[in-house]
Design an enzyme around this catalytic site. Structure first.
Site, PDB file in Angstrom:
ATOM      1  N   HIS A  87       6.473   0.554   8.472  1.00 31.10           N
ATOM      2  CA  HIS A  87       5.875   1.702   7.781  1.00 31.10           C
ATOM      3  C   HIS A  87       5.065   1.262   6.555  1.00 31.10           C
ATOM      4  CE1 HIS A  87       8.797   4.012  10.174  1.00 31.10           C
ATOM      5  NE2 HIS A  87       9.678   3.111   9.774  1.00 31.10           N
TER       6      HIS A  87
ATOM      7  N   SER B 172     -21.061  -8.079  -1.008  1.00 26.88           N
ATOM      8  CA  SER B 172     -21.456  -6.709  -1.275  1.00 26.88           C
ATOM      9  C   SER B 172     -22.771  -6.765  -2.017  1.00 26.88           C
ATOM     10  CB  SER B 172     -20.381  -6.042  -2.136  1.00 26.88           C
ATOM     11  OG  SER B 172     -20.929  -5.016  -2.934  1.00 26.88           O
TER      12      SER B 172
END
Lengths: 433, 433, 433, 433
Positions: B144, B265
């Site tokens: 999880h 980027s």
């Protein structure tokens, strides 16, 4: 999974009662293995087996506990403790919920696949019987929905047989994909449990050991499984579509048996509709759709997330129950199919022998005409026949370009109808031998 | 299939040049079989083989002819006749276009699968190497997305290895599904061609004989094939997703190698983004999507319709080229993966040993505490540790209910970190032995 | 997207040349807005506009730079700097690559949708023309492939018209979904750029402002867009399937126009196959399939991940080009469709008036027979007619139970054929008025 | 649709009781219209309304009749006749089963959509409340899972608000797509029924008239409907995925509220897992999957076949019930979400201000450095900071190339944190104003 499209044999595999019984079996086998390894007392394992084995698990009580704990396995274990007493503390030691849940899913899918395989076998038997009945029943073969050349109705069914025989093989492979057992603990490291417990439980439950699990059994297995059901469903759709086509008013070569008392239409009492095979077409769409979320389930996060669970609570039953129902319905349709050789003969004759065109084409090339010229000669007469200017054979015989290119005997031989069926035996031997 | 996501080895399988060469091979083998059977002159078969074998087929010329005839195989045969001369009339006798097209697709898919299998093998080798390197590198296992218990980085990769080993097996099965040959004529009845021609062509092209075809090879085979690619792509997504998670700023346990000169980027020069694995996630979505139209292709009408053709012209190249690219990209990522044991160690330590909770739980039940009580004792201390009220071990040691239930030695033993990794060898043996 | 199924108008929207031109437009508009806001010199904005506006961008050069930087927008900006000179440093200030990429995709999808809308309009025009021609051409309506009651061929086409009119509306809505502009910087906060730049660029590019972007425009928009294309493609499939059915040999009510020189089959020269509509069925499967990865693209991680990009590089062109091709092909098929009223009349007569059964049923209930009894009376005679025991009308007239239940005049009136078409005008008014 | 993932409000829409009640309403309205048109006696219409209106339909009895007739509408009408008596023969006159079935489906889908819209509105309200609470709570924005630049938690929720506001609009459009009424007879020609009956029933049931039906309402409407649910589900997945990421142990910026008594793990008592949002991820996969068979349902044969019916019996309830459950679960998660600004602040600070890199880049270009050079200067320091060689700001300040290019004041200003949030108000105004 809705009752309308469910058979009880398959639906029962997915009932809470079955599920809790499998959960118990897994836990009981695990405790027995632990007892043999000396991790827990033998006496405890025996008590668990005896009391749990004799009990009927109370689904409502388990649900009630789950509403508080919000955890289904803990709810079951709590209920089991109510039944077993203090020895219950030896249950589930070193295990994680998914050890139980995933192994149970494996058992359910394996059982479900056994049913699916026997469904396919019923269908195969029906296809073989009907194929043998109509091995030599001539019928027009159609490509693009257009008359092509003769084939036999038996060959149509032999094709379906071969296809569902592949489906059977695929289901066997799919069963192997999912029939694995994991009892490996919180992140699959066997940190608190001996790997021999897993080996024991696997053997007892008829499963293989999952080589490396990570709290969960990896979901590529289930993706492969549900994708296979989607492929099998697509074969259901193919045969159903064939029957729908054959039952069309203008074709009329076969039709679904019509039950006594059955009403075809609330408005048009004369209609006998292929509703079973239409229904199968829809059901196939559903089974196919379930393959997708199963594939999306593969990329769980890290050692596991629980996003696959809701999907499987739905598609586990939905896909297997629907395909089981569909295969049985299809088998029933094939068993009862009303086959009409006389309509096949009438349809075969519709175009006045135009289906001999390729034989003529071949005869012309054998006689030395170039492929291009031969094609043109045949096509122009085919078009005239198609336009109603005469029967194809007559037009061909009267074509002067053809007459100078080939002997009358060779041309006449090109109109031999038997030629089309001479290899039926070869194909049947391949499929059924 | 776009150049950005294509490797030439795979793209070439789908080029017109390759296609026409395979078409010729099939036709040439068929004429040789017919010559051996005495249907056509040996001399003609030799001429066809020699002239066609020496020729470079002119793709533009074939396209030009197709624009007129609107039929690709006829266009090719016309061009072949330009090369071969009058003997060309013996080519394709008794055959139908699909005999060539479907058998060619089988050859292309078989070759494509060979590449895919070797891609997976490259990936498997990389996974094994890196798994061995980090067999005992401890890292927190997460369920999880939440810290669960320790595992090792090698185990993570071993899981991926086992999964791609299954992928390899699935690809081998998928190759068998599609590697069949049909030379059976207009509706599959061998009306104008001897079945031994098919047997010969199949053997020469490295294929099995399709037991029963109906102008076309049945499309359940292709559905199973493309569904398999979808499943394999889903495994690509799983491993890619794992790496994306590990590269998150807050996790930082592994990262894609960053090429020299590469810019992360346009706006933020500091960023090292997991763009390769993100890209793989997207590519997996595409390969998976192609499984659906392949399944919809199964239900062709009667002996065949041509609706599958446009689908396969697209997904044939698209699915294989994309998966080939993805598997290679993933192999490269694994080979170059920057693995950071120090970050793993830091993350492992984050929760102050909370991952020992199950060991404590087990120790308590072994000491005679009921599972329910033990769970409550552990959980309340875990929650306090989580809320920052102290280290888990200290809180547990100080809990008076626990103190009366278990000896200090047994409790201390429950905080042994080595216990988590004691079965790593067992699992590695299962996977790699 | 393969040339065989592409039209240049649509393919050009996705060419590198078009893409770089839109990139430049966005950057140029942004610099102009910044200049107006005083952020950068007016002179720089003018230089950028002039030099960039006059330039032909060198796709190979940009690719070359990208191979080094592994970043397409940086490669373009570098190339632009080569053209513009030092003022290029004012380009892209405060922007992020996705500002350019996502706004460009919006422009491309908007233009693509304009083409798709005009495609649908061509199709609508064809459907209306042919519907008007055959407004009152009687043809049997079929449910389940079985003759039901008469309708008109015009009504069939009116239905298709109404369906594609909905498709047109859906495309307009879908265009609105995706036609938004984002120039909001690295995480959508306008940290380094004034929101008024976005407003300006949006207005200049014919887009709306994206209210809140997060480096990327949210992908629910694109999911809705591609899902819409999938729905429109499904309508293409429906009409294509109708035509395929009508062209079946046994039905023969309509057929695709057959081009001069076209060859139906390499083996069977007589065949006229509905290959265009079969092809459309396959293309529809593809467009539908692209909806899925678009939906999977929605759940990007945090402010964005780049997994959507590879998907959109493929489905952006693939879905729009394929649907554009399909709509045009379908329009051509409808425009040229060979419609055969005489075959419709012949098919209508096939069952000897059995389609009057509901009228008889109604007449009986009006005459006071219970619905259940009336149904039974009609069904038994329908079954006898179906079994060839006589014409339906004769059997009904001779049934003694019916004779005692209804007057001969009322019964005769139930066999009025005109009744079926009396509301054709009402429906046409609804659709075309 | 399984109880675990169902809310009674939605499930009830799909109960047999509701269905039969709607069937009756449609039939009763139709008889009243016929009575007003003088087709049947007013008295009969009144009797039908009164007796049927007062009755409780016996689901078991109807099922029993259906088992014999194999036709659900006939079974219902037979049962209605048992209740109404002889006047029942005036019910359903000139109608066909699909008139009832399809109009009923329209009513059910319209009601279901009303619930879905109110679910979305509950979610929107929760998102707005939480967005306002955290409008200015700084948090790191992440692209590619990597820290990018600061944003606010309110902005994250504002984005979700805008997305679900679009979902709301899409649901309204989808409702319009399906909320149509057809009472047009066997093949949609109104052969035995006045079109004004349809107009009356439509008005009474709150539906629009279907302009042209063909026994059935065209299934492109339903395809558009279920595709929309798939898109909305994908937005559910996006927000759920965001929360799952935020709850990761290493991130810890938000977490699902943990119910009292809830147990996180059977094995690891300390764990607080994002099980609700993981569950939502799985449910989204299911709702998305249902869009596909709905699209495949469009291409019914001729005026209709019944292949869509089995699909809709499943996905009608399954898709609406599951999405309703998911939206409510998601609303609950957002309402109770534990948001942790302190963890956000800690994470923001993790990289020592590296997120100022673009500001520095911009400042350098404004100071006259070329974009390329500026990028290189910033990147090399970012990489050093990333490698732990110092804090980013310190490294930048110490870089001699930078020092000669820009004034110390301009450089210092590039490290202003407030700049990132200066346009939050603008965005909130766009979204919530």
């Amino acid at each position: 999974m809705i009752p309308r499209y469910s058979r009880p044999e398959m639906a029962n595999i997915w009932s809470p009662e079955t599920k809790f019984r499998i959960w118990f079996e897994i836990e009981a086998h695990a405790t027995e293995a632990m007892a043999d390894l000396g991790t827990i007392p033998q006496e405890a394992a025996r008590t668990i087996r005896e009391k749990g084995g004799a009990a009927v698990f109370d689904v409502d009580r388990i649900d009630e506990i789950e509403r508080e704990t919000k955890h289904d396995v803990i709810a079951f274990l709590t209920h089991l403790a109510e039944i077993v007493g203090p020895d219950a503390r030896f249950v589930h030691q070193g295990m994680t919920s998914s050890d139980v849940l995933d192994t149970t899913l494996a058992v359910q899918l394996a059982r479900a696949t056994d049913l699916l395989i026997s469904d396919v076998e019923r269908l195969l038997a029906a296809l073989k019987t009907r194929a043998m009945e109509h091995k030599y029943t001539p019928t027009i073969g159609r490509s693009h929905g257009i008359h092509a050349e003769p084939t036999t109705f038996g060959l149509k069914l032999a094709q379906a047989y071969a296809e569902f025989d592949r489906a059977r093989t695929r289901l066997i492979t799919a069963r192997e994909e999912v029939a694995t057992c994991a009892i490996s603990g919180a992140v699959g490291t066997f940190a608190h449990i001996d790997p021999r417990v897993e080996t024991h439980v696997a053997a007892q439950m008829g499963l293989k050991v999952e080589p490396v699990s990570t709290q969960v059994i990896p979901r590529d297995r289930h993706a492969a499984y549900f994708a296979t059901l989607g492929v099998v469903a697509s074969s259901v759709e193919r045969l159903a579509t064939e029957i729908r086509h054959l039952q069309r008013t203008e074709v009329g070569e076969a039709e679904e048996a019509f039950g006594k008392g059955q009403k075809g239409s609330s408005a048009m009492p004369h209609k006998k509709n292929p509703v079973l095979t239409e229904n199968l077409t829809g059901l196939a769409r559903m089974v196919r759709a379930y393959a997708l979320p199963a594939m999306e389930n593969v990329a769980l996060w890290h050692e596991r997330d629980i996003s696959h669970s809701s999907v499987e609570r739905m598609i586990g039953p939905d896909a297997t129950v629907t395909l089981d129902f569909a295969l049985n319905r299809l088998a029933g349709v094939v068993e009862g199919l009303v086959i009409k050789p006389e309509r096949m003969a009438a349809n075969l004759a519709m175009l006045g022998g135009l289906f001999h065109s390729q034989q003529v084409l071949l005869a012309l090339t054998v006689a030395g005409v170039s492929r291009e010229d031969a094609y043109r000669m045949v096509q122009r007469n085919a078009m005239r026949a198609h336009a109603g200017e005469g029967r194809f054979k007559d037009l061909i015989m009267a074509d002067p370009d053809i007459a100078v290119s080939i002997s009358p005997e060779a041309l006449a031989a090109a109109f031999d109808e038997k030629a089309h069926l001479r290899n039926v035996d070869v194909i049947f031997d391949r499929v059924f031998a």
